[in-house]
Design an enzyme around this catalytic site. Structure first.
Site, PDB file in Angstrom:
ATOM      1  N   ASP A 167      -4.160  20.796  -9.898  1.00  0.00           N
ATOM      2  CA  ASP A 167      -2.921  20.777  -9.107  1.00  0.00           C
ATOM      3  C   ASP A 167      -2.991  21.691  -7.887  1.00  0.00           C
ATOM      4  O   ASP A 167      -2.206  21.549  -6.953  1.00  0.00           O
ATOM      5  CB  ASP A 167      -1.726  21.209  -9.974  1.00  0.00           C
ATOM      6  CG  ASP A 167      -1.599  20.382 -11.241  1.00  0.00           C
ATOM      7  OD1 ASP A 167      -2.066  19.228 -11.227  1.00  0.00           O
ATOM      8  OD2 ASP A 167      -1.050  20.886 -12.237  1.00  0.00           O
ATOM      9  N   ARG A 202      -0.581  -6.820   0.371  1.00  0.00           N
ATOM     10  CA  ARG A 202       0.406  -6.203  -0.519  1.00  0.00           C
ATOM     11  C   ARG A 202       0.663  -4.747  -0.160  1.00  0.00           C
ATOM     12  O   ARG A 202      -0.115  -4.120   0.550  1.00  0.00           O
ATOM     13  CB  ARG A 202      -0.149  -6.188  -1.952  1.00  0.00           C
ATOM     14  CG  ARG A 202      -0.080  -7.509  -2.635  1.00  0.00           C
ATOM     15  CD  ARG A 202      -0.802  -7.435  -3.971  1.00  0.00           C
ATOM     16  NE  ARG A 202      -0.589  -8.668  -4.718  1.00  0.00           N
ATOM     17  CZ  ARG A 202      -1.374  -9.064  -5.707  1.00  0.00           C
ATOM     18  NH1 ARG A 202      -2.419  -8.344  -6.071  1.00  0.00           N
ATOM     19  NH2 ARG A 202      -1.110 -10.178  -6.340  1.00  0.00           N
TER      20      ARG A 202
END
Ligand code: F6P
Length: 388
Positions: A167, A202
């Site tokens: 993180d 997409r």
């Protein structure tokens, strides 16, 4: 004098602690006694943990004055006195291995599940530290581990720590090991999603990990050339995101890649949470957030939208060269601090130098992305939508 713990074998067919005890006994009558250092890995596993254990261990063993034992499964292993001796053979061949050879857990000394109850086991942990005659304990972990280690340091135990987390949210260090590997894995995912998004015209949303901060999403988003990057430090507005995607369409770009951090929240979610302030309410919203975002973007843009949740792939496998170098250097520096007898610090990287930072400064705060960080400014400056 040295009491045996509950031993797990390191080398096949070998009892490392028996061997180690013999060595201690032999030297007791002589002029030199080996000092014993314990090491543990706590919290989510991270590529680079083994390289760091090796960095600490090889440096200490090289002096000939130290022995090293590794406690299994983080603070739980220390509480249950489960350890292995980390001799030279255990430290060989682990540089490139992902995960942790010691095992890990998220158990905290002061909130440990024991027999169906949550108990404060800090005293037992301290007792085992003294019972094993440790000269010091090295804790490898993220923000939570730094807090737990600081608690033990305040009780008088000799503690040093290393910052590990995908993180990258540990304060007082420019970077933690594991982050580079996870960012590389997430970047490769963005690269691969480009060709399929392009072929089908997409929107593809990639959810990264990162807990409550956005370093992983922002890093991988920039490295992979994402069109939209959403992370917790900036609350997003779905209308703004869809407008950015429609703008791309008008410019002739028929696909869009959205990278969203697992902890990113919309402006509406932030308002909801403002009312309740309950962690569990936010977590409930986050559970379906990426799928909700896909539904909303499909509705607003009328474009087919797909979701990829990368999950634990980001923590798996071999560390990058950068993480191996970082873990090794932090581990080596930590061993040098042990040799000097300096305790109560975390090893850190600041301005390309390895330094030590007092645990009192590290325990507690979280390193969020500053709004004016150069990566935020780079992304914005290049037209990447950050959702605000
Ligand atoms: O802290 C590392 C991390 O992978 C976070 O990105 C994520 O939120 C969390 O751990 C997942 O935790 P667990 O391994 O307990 O599921």
């Amino acid at each position: 004098m040295y009491e045996r713990g509950r031993v797990a074998l390191c080398g096949k067919g070998k009892n490392p602690v028996g061997h180690w005890m013999k060595t201690i006994t032999e030297t007791q009558g002589g002029t030199k006694m080996s000092k014993l250092i314990g090491i543990l890995t706590s919290g989510g596993d991270t590529p680079g943990l083994n390289a760091a254990i090796r960095g600490v261990g090889k440096t200490l063993l090289h002096t000939g004055d130290y022995k090293l034992i590794g406690f299994n499964d983080g603070f739980r292993g220390l509480m249950e006195n489960r350890f292995i001796e980390l001799d030279d053979s255990c430290l060989s061949g682990i540089l490139t291995r992902g995960g942790t050879i010691l095992g890990s857990s998220r158990d905290k000394p002061h909130k440990m599940p024991v027999g169906g109850k949550i108990m404060d086991m800090t005293a037992v942990i301290a007792e085992n530290y003294y019972k094993n005659h440790l000269s010091g304990l090295v804790c490898l972990g993220g923000g939570g581990t730094q807090k737990n280690a600081y608690r033990l340091a305040k009780m008088g135990l000799n503690i040093l720590t290393l910052p590990k987390t995908i993180d990258n949210d540990v304060v007082e260090t420019d970077v933690s090991f594991g982050y580079d590997t996870a960012m590389m894995i997430a970047t490769e995912a963005v690269d691969r999603l480009h060709s399929t998004a392009h072929s089908h015209h997409r929107i593809i949303i990639l959810e990264t990990m990162g807990h409550k901060v956005g370093w992983l999403a922002l890093g991988a988003g920039i490295a992979g050339g994402a069109d939209v990057i959403l992370f917790p430090e900036i609350h997003y507005d779905e209308e703004i995101v869809s407008e950015a995607i429609l703008r791309r369409s008008r410019e002739g770009k028929r696909f869009s890649i959205v990278v969203v951090a697992e902890g990113a929240i919309s402006k509406n979610m932030a308002k909801e949470w403002e009312k309740s302030k309950k962690e569990e309410d936010l977590n409930a919203m986050l559970k379906t957030r990426t799928l909700d975002l896909a539904t909303k973007l499909e509705e607003l843009t009328q474009k087919e939208t797909r979701v990829t949740i990368l999950g634990y792939l980001q923590r798996g496998g071999t560390p990058t060269a950068y993480d191996r170098v970082l873990s090794t250097a932090l581990g080596h520096h930590c061993a040098q601090e042990i040799i000097k007898g300096e305790w109560g610090n975390m090893m850190a990287v600041q301005k390309n130098k390895i330094i030590t930072v007092p645990l009192s400064k590290v325990a507690g705060p979280v390193k969020y992305i500053p709004k004016n960080h150069y990566l935020v400014e780079s992304a914005r400056g290049m037209g990447v939508c950050l959702g605000d």
